[in-house]
Design a protein around this motif. Sequence first.
Motif, PDB file in Angstrom:
ATOM      1  N   THR A 146       8.275 -10.911  17.544  1.00 19.22           N
ATOM      2  CA  THR A 146       8.577 -10.524  16.171  1.00 19.22           C
ATOM      3  C   THR A 146       7.520 -11.094  15.213  1.00 19.22           C
ATOM      4  N   GLU A 160      13.109 -11.237   5.545  1.00 17.74           N
ATOM      5  CA  GLU A 160      14.039 -10.346   6.252  1.00 17.74           C
ATOM      6  C   GLU A 160      14.007 -10.646   7.759  1.00 17.74           C
ATOM      7  N   LEU A 161      12.811 -10.893   8.284  1.00 18.55           N
ATOM      8  CA  LEU A 161      12.698 -11.139   9.725  1.00 18.55           C
ATOM      9  C   LEU A 161      13.273 -12.506  10.103  1.00 18.55           C
ATOM     10  N   GLN A 164      16.830 -11.840  10.308  1.00 22.92           N
ATOM     11  CA  GLN A 164      17.089 -10.942  11.437  1.00 22.92           C
ATOM     12  C   GLN A 164      17.084 -11.710  12.752  1.00 22.92           C
ATOM     13  N   ASN A 167      20.288 -13.467  13.272  1.00 20.27           N
ATOM     14  CA  ASN A 167      21.303 -12.493  13.677  1.00 20.27           C
ATOM     15  C   ASN A 167      21.068 -11.979  15.099  1.00 20.27           C
ATOM     16  N   ASP A 168      19.798 -11.821  15.461  1.00 19.45           N
ATOM     17  CA  ASP A 168      19.482 -11.355  16.822  1.00 19.45           C
ATOM     18  C   ASP A 168      20.016 -12.343  17.867  1.00 19.45           C
TER      19      ASP A 168
ATOM     20  N   ARG B 131      10.503  -0.861  10.913  1.00 21.83           N
ATOM     21  CA  ARG B 131      11.627  -1.623  11.491  1.00 21.83           C
ATOM     22  C   ARG B 131      11.983  -1.135  12.898  1.00 21.83           C
ATOM     23  N   VAL B 175      21.688  -4.714  14.585  1.00 23.69           N
ATOM     24  CA  VAL B 175      21.400  -5.800  13.628  1.00 23.69           C
ATOM     25  C   VAL B 175      20.470  -5.282  12.534  1.00 23.69           C
ATOM     26  N   SER B 176      19.449  -4.529  12.931  1.00 19.08           N
ATOM     27  CA  SER B 176      18.522  -3.984  11.943  1.00 19.08           C
ATOM     28  C   SER B 176      19.224  -2.943  11.065  1.00 19.08           C
ATOM     29  N   TYR B 179      21.264  -3.763   7.865  1.00 20.77           N
ATOM     30  CA  TYR B 179      20.586  -4.098   6.607  1.00 20.77           C
ATOM     31  C   TYR B 179      19.583  -3.036   6.164  1.00 20.77           C
TER      32      TYR B 179
END
Lengths: 212, 212
Positions: A146, A160-161, A164, A167-168, B131, B175-176, B179
């Motif tokens: 990522t 945002e990443l 993310q 959350n991932d 994304r 997950v992506s 958002y």
Amino acid sequence: MIGVALELFSRRSPDEVSIDEIASAAGISRPLVYHYFPGKLSLYEAALQRASDDLAARFVEPHEGPLGARLLRVMRRYFDFVEEHGPGFSALMRGGPAVGSSTTNALVDSVRQAAYVQILSHLGVTDPPARLELVVRSWISLAESTALIWLDGRRIPRRELESQLVNDLAALVAVSAAYDEEMAALLRSMVEDEPADGPFADLAGRLVALAS
Amino acid sequence: MIGVALELFSRRSPDEVSIDEIASAAGISRPLVYHYFPGKLSLYEAALQRASDDLAARFVEPHEGPLGARLLRVMRRYFDFVEEHGPGFSALMRGGPAVGSSTTNALVDSVRQAAYVQILSHLGVTDPPARLELVVRSWISLAESTALIWLDGRRIPRRELESQLVNDLAALVAVSAAYDEEMAALLRSMVEDEPADGPFADLAGRLVALAS
């Protein structure tokens, strides 16, 4: 001198950085560089050792408060590091002639191991089951790729990443937990201290809304 | 000869395989090997080219039926390949002196690109948003690390990991999608043809049960 070398190796691909340039930037003679480092690879490895220690130190986070918020703070420091060392980080992780020695591979693995050990300690696990080890180690490689994809054009905001990736990890644990009771128990302990307005509750709420 | 070399490079770390051994296994003289390949690296690269073509071919799957079932069939063929080439696959992906040339790196990247192109074609996407590219490419690295961790001790059945990787991709897209509206639309199109008794419905049901 190592600090100067690290800065040069970070800002451009290490293949493009010469010993002459490092000597000049450090304000010392070329023979003096060779007195301490027999070649560019050994100087590169010394700089990489310093960068690895720096990154591993950024993984250390107090064992206080909800897990999601802890991991988000680590992700912010991780992306700080990636941003500071962008071109050098990409060159290292993508491999290549100047960066593919067994020493550099061992340093990269040591940073991955440091990340793995930190995550287990925050989960309160000392003897990880195979499924947990798999999820955590494969998530670490997800975080690396990522960051590399982000560096290649920066088309998605790093904030945002960072969220993310937190959350991932929860999502990958949840997928494993859906089919394994031991992982389900771990997932429950992970989320039990999460606040109702925290990132995991937010994610769960949004996923439920998506599903309906 | 390339086939014999590939088999030897697959069964042990390429560092441990000698030109003499390849010549002997192929039933030809050492000078004849050198006539075609100036050194072990060029023979290794030829063998790796064949393995890369083989793996990329296994990613090709008819555009028929639910997406989850298609991806599961590809994952089964991927783990077949990983099992057939275990030690060589590990050595290659972990890097090292015999396997870190720019040619070998380019071959590994070409296989990743083949996987990426196949997934986009099954999703029916020709101009992927940033994304989606991030999710698919980072999932490919997750699949690689999952296979490498599996090879290191095989402590989890491969069938479980093949299903888990299919579910992981859905989870990372979700997950992506939580958002981003564009990713949410993609997720809806991904799951609209999934059967009610398929893997994604099963995962969703189990996650809802876990959450309650």
